[in-house]
Design a protein around this motif. Structure first.
Motif, PDB file in Angstrom:
ATOM      1  N   VAL A 163      -9.112   9.861  -0.637  1.00  0.00           N
ATOM      2  CA  VAL A 163      -9.780   8.608  -0.278  1.00  0.00           C
ATOM      3  C   VAL A 163     -10.105   7.808  -1.532  1.00  0.00           C
ATOM      4  N   ILE A 164     -10.796   8.433  -2.493  1.00  0.00           N
ATOM      5  CA  ILE A 164     -11.241   7.700  -3.675  1.00  0.00           C
ATOM      6  C   ILE A 164     -10.064   7.292  -4.557  1.00  0.00           C
ATOM      7  N   LEU A 165      -9.075   8.184  -4.711  1.00  0.00           N
ATOM      8  CA  LEU A 165      -7.933   7.851  -5.571  1.00  0.00           C
ATOM      9  C   LEU A 165      -7.060   6.776  -4.925  1.00  0.00           C
ATOM     10  N   SER A 166      -6.868   6.835  -3.612  1.00  0.00           N
ATOM     11  CA  SER A 166      -6.085   5.813  -2.914  1.00  0.00           C
ATOM     12  C   SER A 166      -6.726   4.440  -3.059  1.00  0.00           C
ATOM     13  N   ILE A 167      -8.041   4.395  -2.921  1.00  0.00           N
ATOM     14  CA  ILE A 167      -8.744   3.119  -3.060  1.00  0.00           C
ATOM     15  C   ILE A 167      -8.651   2.596  -4.489  1.00  0.00           C
ATOM     16  N   LEU A 168      -8.878   3.470  -5.464  1.00  0.00           N
ATOM     17  CA  LEU A 168      -8.865   3.034  -6.866  1.00  0.00           C
ATOM     18  C   LEU A 168      -7.479   2.562  -7.298  1.00  0.00           C
ATOM     19  N   ILE A 169      -6.439   3.288  -6.885  1.00  0.00           N
ATOM     20  CA  ILE A 169      -5.080   2.861  -7.253  1.00  0.00           C
ATOM     21  C   ILE A 169      -4.696   1.593  -6.495  1.00  0.00           C
ATOM     22  N   LEU A 220      -3.906  20.386   4.849  1.00  0.00           N
ATOM     23  CA  LEU A 220      -4.575  19.471   3.926  1.00  0.00           C
ATOM     24  C   LEU A 220      -4.107  18.035   4.134  1.00  0.00           C
ATOM     25  N   ILE A 221      -2.811  17.851   4.309  1.00  0.00           N
ATOM     26  CA  ILE A 221      -2.266  16.508   4.514  1.00  0.00           C
ATOM     27  C   ILE A 221      -2.791  15.909   5.812  1.00  0.00           C
ATOM     28  N   GLY A 222      -2.792  16.701   6.889  1.00  0.00           N
ATOM     29  CA  GLY A 222      -3.240  16.200   8.185  1.00  0.00           C
ATOM     30  C   GLY A 222      -4.678  15.715   8.147  1.00  0.00           C
ATOM     31  N   ASN A 223      -5.552  16.512   7.558  1.00  0.00           N
ATOM     32  CA  ASN A 223      -6.957  16.118   7.470  1.00  0.00           C
ATOM     33  C   ASN A 223      -7.157  14.948   6.518  1.00  0.00           C
ATOM     34  N   SER A 224      -6.440  14.927   5.422  1.00  0.00           N
ATOM     35  CA  SER A 224      -6.548  13.828   4.470  1.00  0.00           C
ATOM     36  C   SER A 224      -6.087  12.521   5.101  1.00  0.00           C
ATOM     37  N   MET A 225      -5.032  12.584   5.879  1.00  0.00           N
ATOM     38  CA  MET A 225      -4.517  11.382   6.532  1.00  0.00           C
ATOM     39  C   MET A 225      -5.557  10.793   7.475  1.00  0.00           C
ATOM     40  N   SER A 226      -6.198  11.643   8.267  1.00  0.00           N
ATOM     41  CA  SER A 226      -7.217  11.165   9.208  1.00  0.00           C
ATOM     42  C   SER A 226      -8.372  10.511   8.477  1.00  0.00           C
ATOM     43  N   ASN A 227      -8.818  11.140   7.394  1.00  0.00           N
ATOM     44  CA  ASN A 227      -9.919  10.576   6.620  1.00  0.00           C
ATOM     45  C   ASN A 227      -9.520   9.277   5.927  1.00  0.00           C
ATOM     46  N   ASN A 228      -8.281   9.225   5.465  1.00  0.00           N
ATOM     47  CA  ASN A 228      -7.803   8.008   4.807  1.00  0.00           C
ATOM     48  C   ASN A 228      -7.756   6.834   5.771  1.00  0.00           C
ATOM     49  N   PHE A 260       0.773  -1.238   0.000  1.00  0.00           N
ATOM     50  CA  PHE A 260       0.000   0.000   0.000  1.00  0.00           C
ATOM     51  C   PHE A 260       0.808   1.295   0.000  1.00  0.00           C
ATOM     52  N   LEU A 261       2.101   1.238   0.289  1.00  0.00           N
ATOM     53  CA  LEU A 261       2.864   2.480   0.393  1.00  0.00           C
ATOM     54  C   LEU A 261       2.852   3.263  -0.919  1.00  0.00           C
ATOM     55  N   PHE A 262       3.142   2.605  -2.023  1.00  0.00           N
ATOM     56  CA  PHE A 262       3.204   3.313  -3.308  1.00  0.00           C
ATOM     57  C   PHE A 262       1.855   3.915  -3.711  1.00  0.00           C
ATOM     58  N   PRO A 263       0.754   3.128  -3.728  1.00  0.00           N
ATOM     59  CA  PRO A 263      -0.528   3.730  -4.156  1.00  0.00           C
ATOM     60  C   PRO A 263      -1.013   4.852  -3.257  1.00  0.00           C
ATOM     61  N   ILE A 264      -0.814   4.721  -1.947  1.00  0.00           N
ATOM     62  CA  ILE A 264      -1.284   5.764  -1.029  1.00  0.00           C
ATOM     63  C   ILE A 264      -0.423   7.012  -1.157  1.00  0.00           C
ATOM     64  N   PHE A 265       0.890   6.835  -1.221  1.00  0.00           N
ATOM     65  CA  PHE A 265       1.796   7.967  -1.373  1.00  0.00           C
ATOM     66  C   PHE A 265       1.529   8.697  -2.686  1.00  0.00           C
ATOM     67  N   LEU A 266       1.389   7.947  -3.770  1.00  0.00           N
ATOM     68  CA  LEU A 266       1.137   8.543  -5.078  1.00  0.00           C
ATOM     69  C   LEU A 266      -0.195   9.304  -5.088  1.00  0.00           C
ATOM     70  N   SER A 267      -1.219   8.716  -4.502  1.00  0.00           N
ATOM     71  CA  SER A 267      -2.540   9.355  -4.469  1.00  0.00           C
ATOM     72  C   SER A 267      -2.501  10.668  -3.718  1.00  0.00           C
ATOM     73  N   MET A 268      -1.897  10.650  -2.530  1.00  0.00           N
ATOM     74  CA  MET A 268      -1.833  11.866  -1.720  1.00  0.00           C
ATOM     75  C   MET A 268      -1.010  12.933  -2.416  1.00  0.00           C
ATOM     76  N   LEU A 269       0.089  12.533  -3.035  1.00  0.00           N
ATOM     77  CA  LEU A 269       0.963  13.490  -3.696  1.00  0.00           C
ATOM     78  C   LEU A 269       0.249  14.170  -4.862  1.00  0.00           C
ATOM     79  N   ILE A 270      -0.437  13.389  -5.683  1.00  0.00           N
ATOM     80  CA  ILE A 270      -1.153  13.940  -6.838  1.00  0.00           C
ATOM     81  C   ILE A 270      -2.218  14.927  -6.383  1.00  0.00           C
ATOM     82  N   VAL A 271      -3.025  14.513  -5.420  1.00  0.00           N
ATOM     83  CA  VAL A 271      -4.146  15.355  -4.966  1.00  0.00           C
ATOM     84  C   VAL A 271      -3.647  16.619  -4.282  1.00  0.00           C
TER      85      VAL A 271
END
Length: 263
Positions: free
Chosen positions: A237-243, A134-142, A92-103
């Motif tokens: 959330v949606i991009l991390s799941i899809l990737i 943005l990162i802090g809130n996204s992390m909690s939701n993820n 999961f490291l690559f898809p989650i990192f890539l998703s967060m970085l893109i968004v």
């Protein structure tokens, strides 16, 4: 005029407040005394070191250092989200990192470039603090989304297989799982957005007002922060799941057995 400074002596007096939860935790034998003390100590050290480092970053204001710092924040957030969700880091490291970085970069570009119209898009005093929020809130939701989605998929594989057997595509078969993850992870953010200003005064707005900014300007920034937090959280959330879905299924479109660490 900026905010009233707090002396180191006065700050030490503020730590006395921590005794209140310590006493309560100790009385009820919650086991939270040690974690609370460790968390407070870590928070103090981390913020002090970050304060020193940000002074340097803000003074230098170099585009590559600023981008590098944000990438490091995204990487740490990705590790933390995986750890708190008990997921397999190798998967999961690559898809989650890539998703967060893109968004994060996409929303930052729009907010700072189109809305705020900064001459220097990567200006440290805007780029780093706003991205951090943005990162802090996204992390909690993820974390909530991952726990919901992957746990539900792990426990309800029969429902997923039944949908596939009846002609559904993989995305159609996963739609109900993704829906549940979105609802559970984003409902608190939507609720907070709906009552902000009524029952709470947000941190960024308070900080700007204490820093001498007019309430009118602070309100505009806070509105945009709330919008970007909601959008960023949903998109990550949606991009991390899809990737992630591209890595967690075998050739027969069945979920892998080693999604969780230690399993």
């Amino acid at each position: 005029m900026g905010a009233q400074d707090i002396s180191w002596w006065d700050l030490s007096l503020g730590y006395i407040l921590v005794l209140i939860p310590i006493i309560v935790f100790s009385y009820f034998k919650t086991g939270l005394v040690k974690p609370t003390l460790i968390a407070t100590a870590r928070m103090t050290v981390q913020l002090y070191l970050i304060g020193l480092y940000l002074e340097y970053i803000f003074t230098l204001n170099n585009i590559w250092i600023n981008i590098g710092w944000v990438i490091l924040m995204v990487l740490i957030a990705s590790f933390t989200a995986i750890k708190r969700s008990y997921l397999n880091r190798k998967i999961f490291l690559f898809p989650i990192f890539l998703s967060m970085l893109i968004v994060i970069f996409a929303v930052d570009f729009y907010f700072l470039g189109v809305v705020v119209k900064l001459d220097f898009l990567f200006d440290a005093k805007y780029f780093i603090p706003i991205t951090g929020m943005l990162i802090g809130n996204s992390m909690s939701n993820n974390i909530v989304a991952f726990n919901t989605y992957f746990d539900s998929l792990d426990k309800n594989q029969t429902q997923y297989k039944f949908a596939l057997a009846n002609g559904a595509t993989k995305l159609e078969a996963l739609k109900s799982f993704i829906k549940e993850a979105l609802v559970k992870s984003l409902s608190p953010t939507i609720a907070t957005t709906s009552v902000v200003g009524l029952i709470s005064l947000p941190g960024m707005m308070t900080g700007q007002i204490l820093g001498g900014q007019s309430p009118a300007v602070a309100i505009k920034y806070q509105i945009m922060i709330m919008i970007t937090i909601l959008v960023t959280s949903m998109m990550t959330v949606i991009l991390s799941i899809l990737i992630s879905n591209r890595f967690i299924f075998d050739k027969m479109e069945m979920p892998l057995k080693n999604l969780y660490s230690g399993k």
